[in-house]
Enzyme design. Sequence first.
Site, PDB file in Angstrom:
ATOM      1  N   ASN A   1       0.537   4.161  -2.876  1.00 28.64           N
ATOM      2  CA  ASN A   1      -0.284   5.266  -2.390  1.00 28.64           C
ATOM      3  C   ASN A   1       0.489   6.564  -2.195  1.00 28.64           C
ATOM      4  O   ASN A   1       0.084   7.615  -2.693  1.00 28.64           O
ATOM      5  CB  ASN A   1      -0.966   4.899  -1.074  1.00 28.64           C
TER       6      ASN A   1
ATOM      7  N   HIS B   1       0.827  -1.210   0.000  1.00 29.95           N
ATOM      8  CA  HIS B   1       0.000   0.000   0.000  1.00 29.95           C
ATOM      9  C   HIS B   1       0.857   1.255   0.000  1.00 29.95           C
ATOM     10  O   HIS B   1       0.555   2.219  -0.704  1.00 29.95           O
ATOM     11  CB  HIS B   1      -0.940   0.010   1.200  1.00 29.95           C
TER      12      HIS B   1
ATOM     13  N   ILE C   1      -5.044   5.399   5.068  1.00 30.89           N
ATOM     14  CA  ILE C   1      -5.481   6.553   4.277  1.00 30.89           C
ATOM     15  C   ILE C   1      -5.775   6.077   2.870  1.00 30.89           C
ATOM     16  O   ILE C   1      -5.239   5.059   2.433  1.00 30.89           O
ATOM     17  CB  ILE C   1      -4.421   7.679   4.254  1.00 30.89           C
TER      18      ILE C   1
END
Length: 878
Positions: free
Chosen positions: A729, A725, A878
């Site tokens: 991201n 991630h 997030i």
Amino acid sequence: MGIFPPCSSKESLGNLLGTVCGKIRDVPKIKQIKIKGTIVLMKKNVMDVTDLGASLLDRFHEVFGKGVSFQLISANHGDPEKGNRGKLGKKAYLEDWVSKLTSLSAKDDATFSIEFPWDESFGAPGAFIIRNQHHSQFYLKTVTLEDVPEHGQLHFVCNSWIYPQHRYKYDRVFFPNKAYLPSDTPEPLRIYREEELKNLRGNSSGMLKEWDRVYDYAFYNDLGSPEKGKEFARPVIGGSKEYPYPRRGRTGRPPNKKDPDSESRLSLLNFNIYVPRDENFNQVKLSDLAGYALKSAGPGMLPELKSVFDKTINEFDTFQDVLNLFEGAIKFPELDKIREYIPLELLKELIRSDGEQLLNFPTPDVIKENKRAWRTDEEFGREMLAGVNPVLVRRLQEFPPTSKLDPQVYGNQNSTITRERIEKYMNGLTVDEAIEKHKLFILDHHDALMTYLRRINTTTTKTYASRTILLLQDDGTLKPIAIELSLPHEEGDLRGPISEVFTPSEHGTENSIWQLAKAYVAVNDSGYHQLICHWLNTHAVIEPFIIATNRQLSVLHPIYKLLQPHFRDTMNINARARHILINAGGVLERIFFPAQYCMEMCSAIYKNWNFIEQGLPEDLIKRGMAVQDSSQPHGLKLVIEDYPYAVDGLEIWSAIEAWVENYCRFYYPTDDKVQGDIELQKWWTELREEGHGDLKDEQWWPKMQTRDELIKACTIIIWVASALHAAVNFGQYAYMGYLPNRPTVSRRLMPKPGTSEFEELESNPELAFLKTITPQLQSVVLLSLIEMLSRHSTDEIYIGQRDTPHWTADKQPQEAFKKFSDALVEIETRILERNSDKALRNRTVPINVPYTLLYPNTSDSSRQSGLNVRGIPNSISI
């Protein structure tokens, strides 16, 4: 007749009483002791308004002796009359509740001293019950007991919201930080352990309230708003062969009145979406993301905004116009008019303004050092190895590239790129020689897009399905040598695609066409990255693991303790994404090229998802980017040695794997322990059959019968939730913030000679390029969003860290975790060394931005929050 025998004299009665009293004295006395404790809690949260009524009721309850009570539970002695539950100590109460809490600011912790009455014959306590008789909830952080019989100090890491007792149909029970497999749990605690899991599973009915703690599954049937019209209706994603998908957390909201198969939705600015209360953001995160909700709400205001912007110009005319977004030179004279449509506070968040009606965004890394390097072929290729989406490029092993689409449905979808067309750009190599020497690579978006492209192009999007061929240069960089752009045939799918091939050119109109061809590839890659590599392959696939873990693994379970830090905030951020990002008319549909087909296309690609292939080594091997080699440090030899994502990623992967192995082998000395762990087996079965139920029959699922299978599964889960991630991201703003580098939409097809668009391309190539990609208004909204998505929270917990040193009472796992943390700090040093090695061109040049997306940020000295491209958080937060 009485209970005593008849007495003939006072003397005999006295003797009898003496005998009875003597026997009473012989009965062991119950020894009551006081166990001292410290309790740390927090009242409500920083975003709440003071509740005067609740405070008055809390004071009333305290005066009359209610308030908050605690009862210790014995781990050694059960009560036979109550199913052998651990015996309970007497209640202890918090004192000075109101005075302490009202004297603190909302973000401060309150610490209470308490004494627990305890029967020493009960042995050691192994849990406690808490009851909140106050009118308001509070957050219980920790409970620490001192001088506990047989233990000394005992730590309870609670981190849970405690609502008033009338909100629960059961007692809230907490266990200490000691880990137990189900079969090793002290007998008096087993029923408490089992009941707690039952409470967390709920009964799969009714609308869930904020105080509910239920983890349950649902389909993605909450994305559409059919009551607004057909254009806002969306199919149910998940639960069918047509639209398979991972499950989400259930909210239990009532059906949509227009479509009973769909769940009703909350209003746009109402973020009271049910997730289990302990999955909600904490104070600091709420504060950090207060603007996030407002900015993301912007697309809901697009019709109003568009009506204003259309009276000016919704286009960038030059690249300098785009740069002005970051240099603060774009002025909107109609800003006062916009205020008529949008509340002022929302406007301030949606469009950052310095008081002069100027847009103001941070300069993205991709243009900080060199404002034109993004246009080079080298940077175009480098970002496939070290950009925000370095997980798709693969080695080309056959030529021409072939399609896996069914020719009975889609005709011949194989590539039309010929050897003759590309060999002139191959430094004297033939195609066969380049394949043999592992020098040809491909970024292939053809099959994924072609099945939806006809529908997508009926929207405002006008784009292609692309294939990009790249050649590995002698300096280790990748150079694009051909781009194939394909459209569905006008006469039907069985005719195959209409394809056109473009090759590099450095001058004139041919260079402008080549730059446009690369832009279409970037559009494909941006959409695929956001929908698949980011949303599906991290956020969506992890949520079922979170739900199953909380439903089937007790907080006492060692695998729960291993995985739980990697689930922090994920259910909440996913719920918000369903509310404003992936919903009908949400950000993804308005900003990315698949438009209203975003989630349908995502579902189609999930059909080929494979849990085992989410592990980095298997992924690299599958893509031909590595081959097995036992002589190499990680058992793999990379085909491209300077592949920053893979080089750094393999070090992180190996560190995670070693940590998980050391941890699991402590609790599972044999495979029999894995097979006999009833909670673990239920967890894995439910995960496969419910959480990822649409793929439950796939043969690649581990059987979960051995320690090696358990270690592999946990390593993959942690890798996906943390490093993968982070890699896809936190570089979004750095690379996507300058939209010409990674546009999200194409609005017209490649200009054809003899058309006005082609004349514009010849006379004003910058304008032609900008009129093709993401326009001004969508760019502003996108920048607002990805700036927030790319930020690290100030309370971020990074890989190799825990939020408390008391996360476990077991010494060997603590030592293994310390070893893991130390290994990550060493990896940080090696990453910085590689980034300073000028021979490794893919790590920095040509934009002069070092690759740090997989820099752990574990050491205190390296930790940074805010908008930066370094740091691996523990979880998808997030």
